[in-house]
Scaffold this motif. Structure first.
Motif, mmCIF file in Angstrom:
data_model
loop_
_atom_site.group_PDB
_atom_site.id
_atom_site.type_symbol
_atom_site.label_atom_id
_atom_site.label_comp_id
_atom_site.label_asym_id
_atom_site.label_seq_id
_atom_site.Cartn_x
_atom_site.Cartn_y
_atom_site.Cartn_z
ATOM 1 N N GLN A 28 -6.360 41.085 -111.148
ATOM 2 C CA GLN A 28 -6.001 42.498 -111.276
ATOM 3 C C GLN A 28 -5.243 43.102 -110.144
ATOM 4 O O GLN A 28 -3.932 43.872 -110.116
ATOM 5 C CB GLN A 28 -6.341 43.004 -112.506
ATOM 6 N N VAL A 29 -6.181 42.920 -109.376
ATOM 7 C CA VAL A 29 -5.621 43.596 -107.894
ATOM 8 C C VAL A 29 -4.894 43.230 -107.441
ATOM 9 O O VAL A 29 -3.353 43.605 -106.801
ATOM 10 C CB VAL A 29 -6.814 43.971 -107.025
ATOM 11 N N CYS A 30 -4.925 41.960 -106.813
ATOM 12 C CA CYS A 30 -3.424 41.105 -106.449
ATOM 13 C C CYS A 30 -2.011 41.032 -107.570
ATOM 14 O O CYS A 30 -1.377 41.939 -106.555
ATOM 15 C CB CYS A 30 -4.158 39.556 -106.291
ATOM 16 N N PHE A 31 -1.947 41.087 -108.891
ATOM 17 C CA PHE A 31 -1.270 41.836 -109.199
ATOM 18 C C PHE A 31 -0.417 42.897 -109.243
ATOM 19 O O PHE A 31 1.097 43.642 -109.041
ATOM 20 C CB PHE A 31 -1.352 41.669 -111.138
ATOM 21 N N GLU A 32 -1.405 44.335 -108.929
ATOM 22 C CA GLU A 32 -0.633 45.632 -108.861
ATOM 23 C C GLU A 32 -0.309 45.424 -107.401
ATOM 24 O O GLU A 32 0.593 46.229 -107.372
ATOM 25 C CB GLU A 32 -1.723 46.479 -109.552
ATOM 26 N N LEU A 33 -0.705 44.662 -106.733
ATOM 27 C CA LEU A 33 -0.279 44.882 -105.362
ATOM 28 C C LEU A 33 0.968 43.675 -104.756
ATOM 29 O O LEU A 33 1.057 43.991 -103.356
ATOM 30 C CB LEU A 33 -1.632 45.010 -104.125
ATOM 31 N N GLY A 34 1.193 42.819 -105.411
ATOM 32 C CA GLY A 34 2.551 42.266 -104.985
ATOM 33 C C GLY A 34 1.807 40.617 -104.860
ATOM 34 O O GLY A 34 1.983 40.336 -103.924
ATOM 35 N N VAL A 35 0.402 40.646 -104.476
ATOM 36 C CA VAL A 35 -0.098 39.491 -103.413
ATOM 37 C C VAL A 35 -0.501 38.752 -104.136
ATOM 38 O O VAL A 35 -1.024 38.515 -105.357
ATOM 39 C CB VAL A 35 -1.900 40.219 -102.895
ATOM 40 N N PRO A 36 -0.146 37.219 -103.984
ATOM 41 C CA PRO A 36 -0.140 36.015 -104.494
ATOM 42 C C PRO A 36 -1.295 35.642 -103.841
ATOM 43 O O PRO A 36 -2.386 35.610 -103.621
ATOM 44 C CB PRO A 36 0.744 34.577 -103.608
ATOM 45 N N PHE A 37 -2.433 34.941 -105.505
ATOM 46 C CA PHE A 37 -3.799 34.407 -105.276
ATOM 47 C C PHE A 37 -4.415 32.910 -106.169
ATOM 48 O O PHE A 37 -3.253 32.518 -106.869
ATOM 49 C CB PHE A 37 -4.032 36.068 -106.198
ATOM 50 N N ALA A 38 -5.723 32.791 -105.862
ATOM 51 C CA ALA A 38 -6.014 31.390 -106.594
ATOM 52 C C ALA A 38 -7.147 31.736 -106.555
ATOM 53 O O ALA A 38 -7.647 32.370 -105.767
ATOM 54 C CB ALA A 38 -5.400 30.121 -105.671
ATOM 55 N N VAL A 39 -8.379 30.790 -107.647
ATOM 56 C CA VAL A 39 -9.243 31.083 -107.738
ATOM 57 C C VAL A 39 -9.729 30.042 -108.095
ATOM 58 O O VAL A 39 -9.146 29.237 -108.727
ATOM 59 C CB VAL A 39 -9.375 32.313 -108.923
ATOM 60 N N ILE A 40 -10.763 29.318 -107.461
ATOM 61 C CA ILE A 40 -11.249 28.155 -107.438
ATOM 62 C C ILE A 40 -12.338 27.944 -108.155
ATOM 63 O O ILE A 40 -12.968 28.764 -107.432
ATOM 64 C CB ILE A 40 -10.618 26.935 -106.844
ATOM 65 N N ARG A 41 -13.399 27.557 -108.671
ATOM 66 C CA ARG A 41 -14.514 27.656 -109.471
ATOM 67 C C ARG A 41 -15.498 26.029 -109.607
ATOM 68 O O ARG A 41 -14.609 25.097 -110.223
ATOM 69 C CB ARG A 41 -14.301 28.084 -110.457
#
Length: 251
Positions: free
Chosen positions: A200-213
């Motif tokens: 959500q933070v990345c969406f609102e601030l326009g930053v590309p992200f990935a999550v690996i678990r």
């Protein structure tokens, strides 16, 4: 570019700071941020601690104070589906806060005033992370994880899954809880406590992200017993090798 690397626990980031060239450390907001070059990439590593608020705070500081242009969250999760096993890897295509419910004002799971319940990962970064995970399993897995450890944790031919990850401020430790969430969120692969907040933070601030678990447990009655032992012995090595491969791919 500058890559922010977040994990909730020290063990999930073990070895990465030590591998940095020219590291510099800054303590801010009760977090230790270490910047330097990791496999040729300008990077900042930090431990968020556990939970959505902690993760969102950390992601915001990385972006606003440290100027990161991309974010990667790495850590462990509980399985959210019977087809996902301990030792498997889940890469988020999207993330949802499974404990967000402002109905009837807004639909269940929708984050108010965003119009969204599911936050999509950056496809380029997620694809690169998936490629790094495949490379790890194909090349590094049997070297990084001894035969005794593979046997102890029942790690046989780990698989990579891509899809939905759910985040909430609860350590899930009963199969009934996971089954109830899964029934409301079809396609759920894993459950954890930070990723959707970072999304959500990345969406609102326009930053590309990935999550690996890395899947550490089955989010059932045995989860608390399995969790920390697996993180220290197995997941820390997954994370180190995969993140290093991601950095080499970005460099």
């Amino acid at each position: 570019m500058r890559l922010g690397i977040i994990s909730a626990l020290d063990e999930e980031q073990h070895g990465l700071v030590e591998a940095m060239q020219d590291p510099a450390t800054l303590i801010h907001g009760m977090r230790t941020y270490t910047s330097g070059r990791l496999a040729g990439v300008d990077a900042v590593c930090v431990l968020s601690r556990i939970g959505k608020v902690a993760a969102a705070t950390t992601a915001s500081v990385l972006i606003e104070k440290f100027g990161v242009t991309h974010l990667l969250f790495t850590g462990v999760a509980g399985a959210g589906d019977a087809g996902v096993r301990v030792g498997d890897i889940v890469i988020a295509d999207s993330l949802v806060q499974y404990d967000m419910d402002c109905s009837p004002l807004f639909p269940a799971f929708e984050v108010p005033l965003t119009g969204l319940s599911h936050f999509a990962s950056d496809q380029r970064l997620a694809n690169l992370t998936a490629s790094a995970a495949h490379g790890f399993l194909d090349t590094d897995f049997e070297v990084a994880i001894s035969a005794d450890e593979r046997r102890e944790f029942g790690l046989s031919m780990p698989r990579i899954h891509r899809g939905l990850i759910g985040s909430g401020d609860r350590f899930l430790s009963s199969a009934s809880e996971v089954n109830a969430i899964n029934a409301s969120l079809p396609g759920l692969l894993a459950v954890e406590m930070e990723g959707a907040a970072v999304a959500q933070v990345c969406f609102e601030l326009g930053v590309p992200f990935a999550v690996i678990r890395t899947i550490s447990d089955n989010a059932n009655e045995a989860a608390a017993t399995d969790f920390m032992r697996f993180v220290k012995a197995i997941a820390s090595r997954y994370a180190f090798h995969i993140v290093m491969r991601v950095c080499r791919g970005l460099g």
